[in-house]
Design a protein around this motif. Structure first.
Motif, PDB file in Angstrom:
ATOM      1  N   ILE A 139      -3.768  14.722 -11.577  1.00 44.98           N
ATOM      2  CA  ILE A 139      -3.108  13.600 -10.556  1.00 44.98           C
ATOM      3  C   ILE A 139      -2.983  13.380  -9.073  1.00 44.98           C
ATOM      4  O   ILE A 139      -3.595  13.106  -7.987  1.00 44.98           O
ATOM      5  N   PRO A 140      -1.583  14.070  -8.648  1.00 47.78           N
ATOM      6  CA  PRO A 140      -1.372  14.101  -7.399  1.00 47.78           C
ATOM      7  C   PRO A 140      -2.033  14.844  -6.586  1.00 47.78           C
ATOM      8  O   PRO A 140      -1.986  14.051  -5.834  1.00 47.78           O
ATOM      9  N   GLY A 141      -3.014  15.406  -7.039  1.00 46.63           N
ATOM     10  CA  GLY A 141      -4.360  15.777  -5.669  1.00 46.63           C
ATOM     11  C   GLY A 141      -4.852  14.241  -5.356  1.00 46.63           C
ATOM     12  O   GLY A 141      -5.463  14.624  -4.556  1.00 46.63           O
ATOM     13  N   TYR A 142      -4.584  13.530  -6.239  1.00 43.75           N
ATOM     14  CA  TYR A 142      -6.693  12.578  -5.642  1.00 43.75           C
ATOM     15  C   TYR A 142      -5.213  11.636  -5.074  1.00 43.75           C
ATOM     16  O   TYR A 142      -5.762  10.248  -4.857  1.00 43.75           O
ATOM     17  N   LEU A 143      -4.201  11.577  -4.928  1.00 45.26           N
ATOM     18  CA  LEU A 143      -3.541  10.028  -4.413  1.00 45.26           C
ATOM     19  C   LEU A 143      -3.093  10.670  -3.085  1.00 45.26           C
ATOM     20  O   LEU A 143      -2.447  10.914  -1.809  1.00 45.26           O
ATOM     21  N   LEU A 144      -4.887  10.141  -2.061  1.00 43.80           N
ATOM     22  CA  LEU A 144      -5.178  10.511  -1.038  1.00 43.80           C
ATOM     23  C   LEU A 144      -5.106   9.042   0.167  1.00 43.80           C
ATOM     24  O   LEU A 144      -6.042   8.028  -0.382  1.00 43.80           O
ATOM     25  N   LEU A 145      -4.194   8.439   0.425  1.00 48.11           N
ATOM     26  CA  LEU A 145      -3.990   7.051   0.814  1.00 48.11           C
ATOM     27  C   LEU A 145      -4.238   6.985   2.447  1.00 48.11           C
ATOM     28  O   LEU A 145      -3.821   7.643   3.151  1.00 48.11           O
ATOM     29  N   ASN A 146      -4.527   5.597   2.915  1.00 46.68           N
ATOM     30  CA  ASN A 146      -5.014   5.886   4.554  1.00 46.68           C
ATOM     31  C   ASN A 146      -4.400   4.638   4.906  1.00 46.68           C
ATOM     32  O   ASN A 146      -4.407   3.516   6.330  1.00 46.68           O
ATOM     33  N   GLY A 147      -2.828   3.939   4.136  1.00 45.19           N
ATOM     34  CA  GLY A 147      -1.992   3.652   5.340  1.00 45.19           C
ATOM     35  C   GLY A 147      -0.459   3.871   5.609  1.00 45.19           C
ATOM     36  O   GLY A 147      -0.312   4.395   4.857  1.00 45.19           O
ATOM     37  N   ARG A 148       0.501   3.078   7.008  1.00 40.40           N
ATOM     38  CA  ARG A 148       1.166   3.336   6.769  1.00 40.40           C
ATOM     39  C   ARG A 148       2.370   2.708   7.080  1.00 40.40           C
ATOM     40  O   ARG A 148       3.150   2.618   7.716  1.00 40.40           O
ATOM     41  N   ASN A 149       2.168   1.789   5.871  1.00 42.14           N
ATOM     42  CA  ASN A 149       2.714   0.181   6.586  1.00 42.14           C
ATOM     43  C   ASN A 149       4.143   0.852   5.052  1.00 42.14           C
ATOM     44  O   ASN A 149       4.089   0.906   4.762  1.00 42.14           O
ATOM     45  N   ASP A 150       5.204  -0.147   5.899  1.00 43.41           N
ATOM     46  CA  ASP A 150       6.556  -0.011   5.042  1.00 43.41           C
ATOM     47  C   ASP A 150       6.205  -1.042   3.426  1.00 43.41           C
ATOM     48  O   ASP A 150       5.886  -1.467   3.302  1.00 43.41           O
ATOM     49  N   VAL A 151       6.746  -0.027   3.226  1.00 52.45           N
ATOM     50  CA  VAL A 151       7.017  -0.169   1.101  1.00 52.45           C
ATOM     51  C   VAL A 151       8.714  -0.557   1.406  1.00 52.45           C
ATOM     52  O   VAL A 151       9.435   0.583   1.765  1.00 52.45           O
ATOM     53  N   ILE A 152       8.551  -0.995   0.196  1.00 52.00           N
ATOM     54  CA  ILE A 152       9.945  -1.202  -0.202  1.00 52.00           C
ATOM     55  C   ILE A 152      10.786  -0.818  -2.056  1.00 52.00           C
ATOM     56  O   ILE A 152      11.717  -1.022  -2.290  1.00 52.00           O
ATOM     57  N   SER A 153       9.243  -0.542  -2.322  1.00 47.90           N
ATOM     58  CA  SER A 153       9.485  -0.085  -4.339  1.00 47.90           C
ATOM     59  C   SER A 153       9.826   0.369  -4.901  1.00 47.90           C
ATOM     60  O   SER A 153      10.055   2.344  -3.987  1.00 47.90           O
ATOM     61  N   SER A 169       4.889   8.732  -9.989  1.00 46.33           N
ATOM     62  CA  SER A 169       5.404   6.972  -9.449  1.00 46.33           C
ATOM     63  C   SER A 169       5.916   7.900  -8.307  1.00 46.33           C
ATOM     64  O   SER A 169       6.865   8.119  -7.697  1.00 46.33           O
ATOM     65  N   MET A 170       5.235   6.569  -7.192  1.00 43.57           N
ATOM     66  CA  MET A 170       5.179   6.470  -5.419  1.00 43.57           C
ATOM     67  C   MET A 170       5.110   4.966  -5.039  1.00 43.57           C
ATOM     68  O   MET A 170       3.547   4.731  -5.392  1.00 43.57           O
ATOM     69  N   PRO A 171       5.838   4.633  -3.895  1.00 40.30           N
ATOM     70  CA  PRO A 171       5.250   3.698  -3.228  1.00 40.30           C
ATOM     71  C   PRO A 171       4.131   3.952  -2.250  1.00 40.30           C
ATOM     72  O   PRO A 171       3.962   4.750  -1.872  1.00 40.30           O
ATOM     73  N   VAL A 172       3.147   2.511  -1.951  1.00 33.84           N
ATOM     74  CA  VAL A 172       2.095   2.746  -1.668  1.00 33.84           C
ATOM     75  C   VAL A 172       2.368   1.714  -0.468  1.00 33.84           C
ATOM     76  O   VAL A 172       3.206   0.609  -0.673  1.00 33.84           O
ATOM     77  N   PRO A 173       1.574   1.996   0.238  1.00 36.65           N
ATOM     78  CA  PRO A 173       1.714   0.632   1.521  1.00 36.65           C
ATOM     79  C   PRO A 173       0.651  -0.349   0.825  1.00 36.65           C
ATOM     80  O   PRO A 173       0.552  -0.318  -0.167  1.00 36.65           O
ATOM     81  N   GLU A 174       1.526  -1.551   0.982  1.00 34.86           N
ATOM     82  CA  GLU A 174       0.200  -2.957   0.477  1.00 34.86           C
ATOM     83  C   GLU A 174      -0.733  -2.637   0.893  1.00 34.86           C
ATOM     84  O   GLU A 174      -1.390  -3.806   0.241  1.00 34.86           O
ATOM     85  N   ASN A 175      -1.673  -2.105   1.658  1.00 35.86           N
ATOM     86  CA  ASN A 175      -3.178  -2.814   1.669  1.00 35.86           C
ATOM     87  C   ASN A 175      -3.534  -1.482   0.970  1.00 35.86           C
ATOM     88  O   ASN A 175      -4.818  -1.504   1.263  1.00 35.86           O
ATOM     89  N   ILE A 176      -3.161  -0.713   0.499  1.00 39.41           N
ATOM     90  CA  ILE A 176      -3.988   0.229  -0.111  1.00 39.41           C
ATOM     91  C   ILE A 176      -4.688  -0.477  -1.358  1.00 39.41           C
ATOM     92  O   ILE A 176      -4.826  -1.294  -1.876  1.00 39.41           O
TER      93      ILE A 176
END
Length: 882
Positions: A19-33, A119-126
């Motif tokens: 699982i952890p290796g698949y968390l490839l994200l392309n956004g850098r927006n602020d998150v508050i979760s 469980s980890m925060p993600v940018p809004e546009n993911i």
């Protein structure tokens, strides 16, 4: 607790494999979760990492303690998969996509096994499309989006038998290998009833560091994780685990020397084990001063006499406990010592406030019941071991602390009371103290102890590789077999421990596991005794004129001289003003059958009696600083000794036993500096004193006059012995710098013979090594040993594998058994070779000096005594059977 900590560390590695290796994200927006909002109170273990990719990298470097765990065969499949995942995350195309946010990895126990939740925060546009694209580019078969509880989730296979699920919920990316866990996460987020609602959890969460990876334990939920690891007959262990505390946290620090976990535990139930430590005053534990270095495990706790529960029982053990409690100090320790020996080796040690009063009360209270055994390792030390027909003192003083202890034997030693059921273990603990062979003096323990806080109320210590057999009754058979199979890996974790102390209304906990990449086999010594520093001289066997016993004289690097008896106990220590140079002699100074120790330093002659005191007039200042070891001669065998020694002024001096220059002696001046010790021979009724410098050697008479002028140039290599051969022709033999064998006759003739060329650093000796009546010639050069017969035929050529050899030493065990001793100063190893150049059984051995072999008092076996690299003097038993 130490073993459970090790299990937890293994569990850290059991991160959701794909699982952890698949968390490839392309956004850098602020998150508050907040990732904690998705973790339900049913979690048993939680890992919080401040940088997920760095955390995974630290698990897959293959180095240090984590790398050792990765070598365990049972973890190989998991380790390979984790490495593949981490390699993907480190690729440049993924680095820019990957979020560096905090992440939580939580572990849950379900009916079908352990499940994980990331469980980890993600940018809004993911979006699921972006995640699917990343997964496909990593080699995952096409993921599919499906409905689950009115939410879209991403479903995909990460192995033939395993399915993973990814969901985006309230700004959090949730990844798991169980739909049940996804459901629990949704429930926690929607109801706002997450793990932080557990009593005490929020408090330890706030106390944890902000810049370190962390681990959290929820004790009520832990037994389910460990049930399959515990033996079915020891179900009480699981109940005890759930009653340790409410929850614990620890910041994780990994370095080349091991792992340290520092954090807090909170206990809200007064029946919990750690709750009782909240009122305990932290202190310094002293029992390590007397615990033997062979201790495999110990548990120590600060004791308060007020904790003792008075009863109306008339039993003898309760009366004994009631009276002794007033003399018990701050701590009680339960220890397992050398548990590979037969018998129950659990030992209880009580620190005492007044040893004399405690022992007197014990003797008065047990007068009608006790019997006495005596421990007497030598003729000068004797201590009683008391035996009672009943046991249970520790149960009376501290119920539940050491439930399997059968404490019917007692010994008072220094300021401690030691009890147990094994005479060998208790006597061995006292013996190790006589030799200063204790944990407090153990290098491994001292290095480990520095990683833990000084003050605590509870202290647990374990040597993992030493307790495998002991765990046989506690863990299931499969796990025990795996531990035994990987004992070599466990041995690279030489120490582990836990300290607890009350702090800020909670319990501060510190766990440490030390790591050592290079391990050495444990020595097989008869005994080891601690010196103040490393041995600096070859041990010398000295005869006790009162008992006939063999004792050992040695000097350490701090110029302290010691006399040690055959049991390894230091009889005395005497500081000297300088280092001993070369040979040590036993003389009868007063001609009364009493012996003294004679030797020289650079500036003085020294003569000590067997009590370590200087004999009258000594030490004696030398006329010129010595450049060699003194040689002792007794021309007429009447104890009118002569001491021949060379000075920096290139003069040869002869002293009498009183330290005065011999009357009539004319100091002879050599061409060069004399380093080799002088020799004495009597040939055809004439005395010959042989002195050699770096240019030539000289044959002198008793008065320092030169007797012979040689017909050609003669010299002696610095590593060559010089011996006499007597027969139809009498001559001296030594080698020149290039290894040429030189026979020097007493009529001035010289004969030379060269078998092969050697370096100027070669070592040379000759003797009848194989017992055939003829001498063989031994050379040691550039790490190899060569043996030639009298005709120059090479009998042996073997490489020892070292260019820092010292020796050779020749030892005669019988007329047909002579062996060659060598010391490797580069590797701190000693060798004993037979006439064929083969290693004697058990060699090489650990040693850091030249060594002596002999028979110590009361022993028929040969004993080898040598200084060790760790400030101990070692005594090995030598097997002379071929």
């Amino acid at each position: 607790m130490g073993k459970r900590s090790a299990i937890i560390i293994f569990s850290i590695l059991l991160v959701a494999i794909a699982i952890p290796g698949y968390l490839l994200l392309n956004g850098r927006n602020d998150v508050i979760s907040d990732p904690y909002s998705a973790v339900s109170p049913k979690a048993g273990i939680i890992i919080e990492t401040i940088d997920l990719r760095s955390f995974l990298n630290s698990l897959t470097t293959g180095k240090g303690i984590i790398g050792e765990i990765g070598k365990i065969e049972d973890f190989s499949d998991f380790n390979n998969k984790l490495k593949t995942i981490t390699d993907n995350l480190n690729k440049p195309e993924y680095r820019n996509l990957f979020s560096e946010s905090h992440a939580l990895i939580s572990f849950f126990h379900l009916n079908d096994g352990i499940k994980t939740l990331l469980s980890m925060p993600v940018p809004e546009n993911i979006s699921y499309r972006q995640i699917s694209h990343a997964l496909v580019s990593s080699g995952v078969k096409t993921p599919e989006v499906t409905e689950f509880i009115d939410e879209e989730i991403l479903r995909f296979k990460y192995s033939d038998n395993d399915t993973a699920y990814i969901s985006i919920k309230s700004g959090l990316l949730l990844a798991t290998n169980s739909l049940i866990i996804i459901k629990e996460a949704y429930k926690s987020v929607d109801s706002k009833n997450d793990v932080r609602n557990l009593k005490g959890f929020s408090r330890i969460l706030l106390s944890s560091g902000d810049e370190a990876d962390k681990i959290f334990l929820i004790f009520d939920n832990l037994p389910a994780f460990l049930r399959t690891l515990i033996s079915q007959t020891r179900g009480e262990i699981l109940r005890q685990i759930s009653s340790v505390a409410t929850a614990s946290s620890a910041d994780i620090f990994v370095n080349d020397d091991g792992i340290v976990f520092n954090g807090y535990s909170e206990s809200t139930d007064s029946t919990d084990y750690l709750y009782k430590l909240k009122d305990a005053t932290p202190g310094t534990f002293h029992t390590v001063r007397i615990l033997p270095s062979a201790t495999a495990m110990f548990e120590a706790i600060m004791y308060k006499a007020s904790d003792y529960k008075e009863t109306q029982s008339d039993s003898k053990i309760m009366k004994l406990a009631g009276g002794l409690k007033k003399y018990i100090g701050d701590e009680i320790t339960s220890a397992l010592i050398d548990i590979d020996t037969a018998g129950n080796n659990k030992t209880i040690i009580y620190e005492l406030t007044n040893r004399e009063m405690a022992e007197q009360f014990f003797l008065d209270q047990t007068a009608d019941d006790r019997s006495v055994m005596w421990f007497q390792p030598d003729d000068q030390f004797k201590i009683p071991v008391y035996k009672l027909p009943y046991h249970g003192l520790i149960d009376a003083l501290m119920p539940g602390f050491a439930p399997s202890a059968n404490d019917s034997l007692f010994v008072f030693y220094e300021n401690f009371l030691i009890s147990g059921s094994s005479y060998l273990t208790i006597a061995g603990a006292v013996y190790d103290n006589l030799l200063n062979n204790t944990l407090a003096n153990d290098v491994v323990y001292r290095n480990f102890e520095g990683s833990l806080p000084t003050l605590s109320s509870y202290f647990f210590y374990v040597v993992p590789s030493r307790i495998v057999n002991y765990l046989d009754g506690f863990l299931n058979e499969t796990l025990v077999r795996s531990l035994k199979k990987n004992r070599n890996i466990m041995s690279r974790i030489p120490a582990a421990g836990l300290r607890l102390a009350s702090s800020n209304g909670m319990i501060y906990n510190s766990i440490a596991l030390s790591y050592k990449e290079n391990i050495s086999e444990e020595s097989s010594t008869e005994w080891e005794t601690l010196l103040d520093s490393m041995a600096a001289t070859k041990p010398f066997f000295f005869t006790n004129h009162l008992t006939g016993a063999t004792e050992i004289f040695v000097q350490d690097a701090g110029n302290n001289a010691y006399l040690i008896n055959s049991a390894g106990r230091i009889l005395w220590k005497a500081p000297l003003s300088e280092k001993i140079e070369g040979s040590i002699y036993m003389i009868d100074y007063y001609k009364n059958g009493k012996y003294q120790l004679l030797f020289n330093g650079k500036n003085y002659l020294h003569l000590l009696d067997r009590n370590g005191n200087y004999v009258e007039r000594y030490p004696v200042k030398l006329r010129s600083a010595a450049t060699n070891s003194l040689a002792l001669f007794d021309y007429e065998d009447n104890r009118n000794y002569r001491l021949i020694i060379a000075g920096e002024d290139r003069l040869i001096y002869s002293y009498d036993k009183f330290g005065s220059i011999v009357k009539g002696w004319k100091p002879f001046k050599t061409e060069g500096i004399v380093r080799a010790q002088a020799n004495y021979f009597k040939v055809s009724g004439k005395d010959f004193i042989v002195v050699s410098d770096n240019k030539s050697f000289y044959l002198l008479d008793r008065y320092g006059n030169k007797r012979i002028t040689f017909r050609e140039q003669v010299s002696r290599a610095s590593g060559s012995t010089l011996k006499i051969t007597e027969g139809s022709e009498t001559f001296l033999t030594c080698t020149t710098e290039d290894g040429t064998i030189q026979h020097v006759y007493f009529d001035g003739n010289v004969k030379k013979n060269s078998f092969r060329k050697f370096t100027a650093d070669h070592l040379f000796d000759f003797s009848d090594f194989d017992g055939d009546g003829n001498n063989e010639f031994l050379f040691i050069d550039e790490g190899s040993i060569y043996l030639f017969n009298g005709s120059g035929e090479q009998i042996i050529s073997k490489n020892i594998g070292s260019d820092k050899l010292q020796g050779p030493l020749t030892f005669t065990f019988s007329s047909s058994d002579k062996r060659i001793g060598l010391f490797d100063s580069g590797k701190n190893l000693i060798f004993l070779l037979d006439a064929n150049g083969d290693l004697s059984p058990g060699f090489p051995l650990k040693g850091a000096s030249l060594f002596s072999i002999g028979k110590l008092a009361g022993k028929n076996d040969w004993q080898l005594v040598v200084g060790g690299p760790d400030e101990f003097l070692y005594n090995y038993r030598i097997d002379t059977d071929k």
